[in-house]
Design an enzyme around this catalytic site. Structure first.
Site, PDB file in Angstrom:
ATOM      1  N   LYS B  79     -37.651 -78.744  51.246  1.00 37.81           N
ATOM      2  CA  LYS B  79     -36.270 -78.968  51.673  1.00 37.81           C
ATOM      3  C   LYS B  79     -36.001 -80.468  51.647  1.00 37.81           C
ATOM      4  CE  LYS B  79     -33.160 -77.651  55.491  1.00 37.81           C
ATOM      5  NZ  LYS B  79     -33.083 -76.935  56.775  1.00 37.81           N
ATOM      6  N   SER B 154     -29.622 -73.387  57.121  1.00 40.09           N
ATOM      7  CA  SER B 154     -29.400 -74.490  56.212  1.00 40.09           C
ATOM      8  C   SER B 154     -30.459 -74.597  55.112  1.00 40.09           C
ATOM      9  CB  SER B 154     -29.385 -75.803  57.004  1.00 40.09           C
ATOM     10  OG  SER B 154     -30.639 -76.016  57.619  1.00 40.09           O
ATOM     11  N   SER B 178     -32.405 -71.695  60.730  1.00 31.96           N
ATOM     12  CA  SER B 178     -32.240 -72.178  59.356  1.00 31.96           C
ATOM     13  C   SER B 178     -33.359 -71.824  58.383  1.00 31.96           C
ATOM     14  CB  SER B 178     -32.034 -73.688  59.354  1.00 31.96           C
ATOM     15  OG  SER B 178     -30.751 -73.990  59.812  1.00 31.96           O
TER      16      SER B 178
END
Lengths: 95, 493
Positions: B79, B154, B178
């Site tokens: 990420k 996210s 997330s």
């Protein structure tokens, strides 16, 4: 619930955010809706409850007072374009 | 032959060790798959072409010498808020568009030391704020199962890339769901470890008391392998906890006898849960029972207040964490400012997107004089009650089973302008972050329209082992994993 323009401007100032007129209007409505929802917390009886700021109970994380690795001036300045003689450059502060 | 499609990390390990293919071949094919498929999904912000090939060659050398570890030569994505030395780390924000970190996050360092191949940096909601991966400065991520739907957020890029075979596993972060929510929406396995289990050093902070890094993969066993590599105490993170890390793979078993699973009345009876999700979770619980687990009813009486408490706590912490972006030391700086105050205000307003600005404002408001007690302090007290609910519930069970989300992935753009509805999408996941307990999402079927759904398992602090064990038994018994081999052949691709 709507947050007033003055309040939004005050909070934006504290947060160092510049606000355009249109955004102020939108934010005051949206923040009002969110804060009205958050107000449901008032229903909860929290008398005598200690606030919990962290999920784990840690008491200080200490290390020995010894010089360790550090980034060095060049690497610390590597994230900015505006630099001079090993310093960050900012607009003139004192008249 | 495509090496990446349908390949699991644990299978790739065997093939690499047996010499069926090299890490270089596997990496090349992964990079080719990214160039071919990712323009449709937008799961990568940066593809690390050259360094990935160099790492693959090093991995092959280690394999030849018999020095390979579990992840040597395995292509993994990170990420884009995990700092990677010399490789751009943007947080999906204009603010950090050109930021190249001078050091590695501990988790990146650990994967590197294990010989993993870092394929690139994965798209996300800006500064991890969002539940749909639509707030990225680099454009929204699309769900590989249906390109007109969101992948969740996210960590949407981390989930979508794994689902589409654009890396064999990835790391995400979970502040309010997330990892678990996008895992559910993309049909992959995602695990949020106990707060403090995995180092947050070098991971750009959103809400420091809630954020936790965790693995995403296509199977539970793969997820266990990734967690093994990143878990453990880190003196560089003052909130890291020094608790022994078990051998997770040795705990995986198809027999759940002796395990008690709690079913929270408030979650299973919650209004607004789509019937398809409700019946899939019911079926999943029956499968867990068929594996030998016992189920009991438990109560989480303060669940209704979790979203409100969460948004006060998370936004307050975000507003203080994001104060470091001042336009001076790193990140975006406005080209024109007459004085220092204008430099701060313009850099921050031009550098941050709308959702980030909104959360900074909520947080600043909640922490400001006159409102601190009414909002921030009140939310912390409710947080304590939510955490106590879990402690009480776990007195009578080992794990809790629940839905991950009330509904399957919604359409792109459907609720992006309705922040409160978006926040409510995290209703089943965020209380685990408030309490700091581990949680996991494991695929549990598809809706009639072909969108994946996830079963959530919650555990006691530092008991990720039981989560993995139950998820593994469920996965094997339900056999969804094989069905998940080819999302890129979905209806819209």
């Amino acid at each position: 619930m709507k947050i007033s323009k003055e309040e939004i401007l005050h909070v934006a100032g504290l947060a160092r955010l510049h606000m355009e007129e249109g955004e102020m209007e939108r934010m005051s409505t949206q923040l009002g809706t969110i804060l009205a929802y958050v107000d449901t917390l008032k229903e909860v009886d929290t008398e005598g409850v200690a606030p919990m700021s962290h999920a784990v109970h840690l008491v200080n994380a200490m290390r020995e007072d010894k010089v360790g690795e550090h980034l060095g001036v060049d690497l610390a300045l590597s994230g900015t374009e505006e630099k001079e003689d090993g310093h960050f450059l900012v607009p003139k502060i004192v008249g | 032959m495509s090496l990446t499609k349908g390949l699991y990390i644990h299978e790739a390990r065997k093939h690499l060790d047996a010499g069926d293919f090299t890490a270089e071949e596997l990496t090349r094919q992964t990079l080719d798959a990214i160039s071919e498929i990712d323009p449709l999904i937008n799961s990568y912000i940066t593809v690390a072409q050259e360094s990935a090939m160099a790492e693959a060659r090093l991995a092959d050398e280690r394999i030849r010498k018999g020095e390979a570890g579990a992840l040597t030569g395995i292509p993994l994505g990170l990420k884009d808020l995990i700092l990677t030395k010399g490789i751009a780390t943007t947080c999906a924000s204009r603010m950090l568009e050109n930021f190249v970190p001078p050091y590695n996050a501990t988790v990146a360092e650990k994967l590197n030391a294990a010989g993993a191949v870092m394929t690139g940096k994965l798209n996300m909601d800006e500064f991890a704020m969002g539940s749909s991966s639509e707030t990225s400065w680099f454009g929204p991520v699309k769900n590989p199962w249906n390109l007109s739907h969101i992948p969740g957020g996210s960590s949407g890029g981390s989930a979508a890339a794994v689902a589409a075979g654009l890396c064999l596993g990835s790391l995400g972060t979970d502040t309010g769901g997330s990892i678990r929510q996008p895992a559910a929406h993309c049909g992959v396995v995602g695990l949020k470890p106990t707060y403090g289990r995995v180092s947050r050093y070098g991971v750009v902070a959103f809400a420091s008391s809630l954020d936790q890094v965790g693995p995403m993969a296509r199977s539970v066993e793969d997820c266990a392998m990734l967690l093994q590599a990143i878990a453990g105490y880190d003196p560089k993170d003052s909130t890291s906890v020094n608790v022994a890390v078990p051998d997770y793979r040795s705990l995986l078993s198809r027999d759940l006898k002796g395990l008690t699973i709690g079913l929270p009345v408030e979650y299973h009876g919650a209004e607004g849960v789509k019937p398809e999700i409700r019946s899939a979770i019911g079926e999943a619980v029956r499968v867990l029972e068929a594996c030998g687990a016992k189920t009991v009813e438990v109560r989480l009486p303060h669940m209704a207040y979790a979203v409100a408490a969460y948004y006060v706590v998370a936004s307050s912490e975000a507003s203080t964490n994001l104060a470091r972006f001042d336009g001076i030391r790193y990140g975006y700086r406005t080209p024109e400012a007459a004085n220092l105050l204008e430099l701060y205000e313009k850099s921050r307003s031009e550098g941050f997107g709308e959702e980030v600005r909104r959360r900074i404002l909520i947080g600043t408001y909640a922490l400001s004089s006159g409102y601190y007690d009414a909002y921030y302090n009140k939310a912390l007290k409710v947080r304590a009650l939510i955490a106590k609910d879990f402690t009480d519930a776990f007195a009578g069970c080992d794990l809790i089973a629940a839905p991950v989300t009330p509904a399957p992935a919604f359409g792109l753009g459907e609720i992006v302008d309705d922040p409160l509805t978006m926040y409510l999408a995290d209703i089943f996941t965020l209380s685990a972050n408030l309490a700091g307990i581990p949680g996991m999402s494991v695929p549990c079927g598809f809706t009639e329209k072909g969108l994946p759904m996830g079963l959530q398992l919650l555990g006691k602090p530092f008991d990720e082992g039981s989560l993995l064990k139950a998820a593994y038994a469920y996965e094997k018994e339900a056999a969804w994993d094989r069905g998940l081999a080819a999302p890129a052949a979905g209806p819209d691709l």
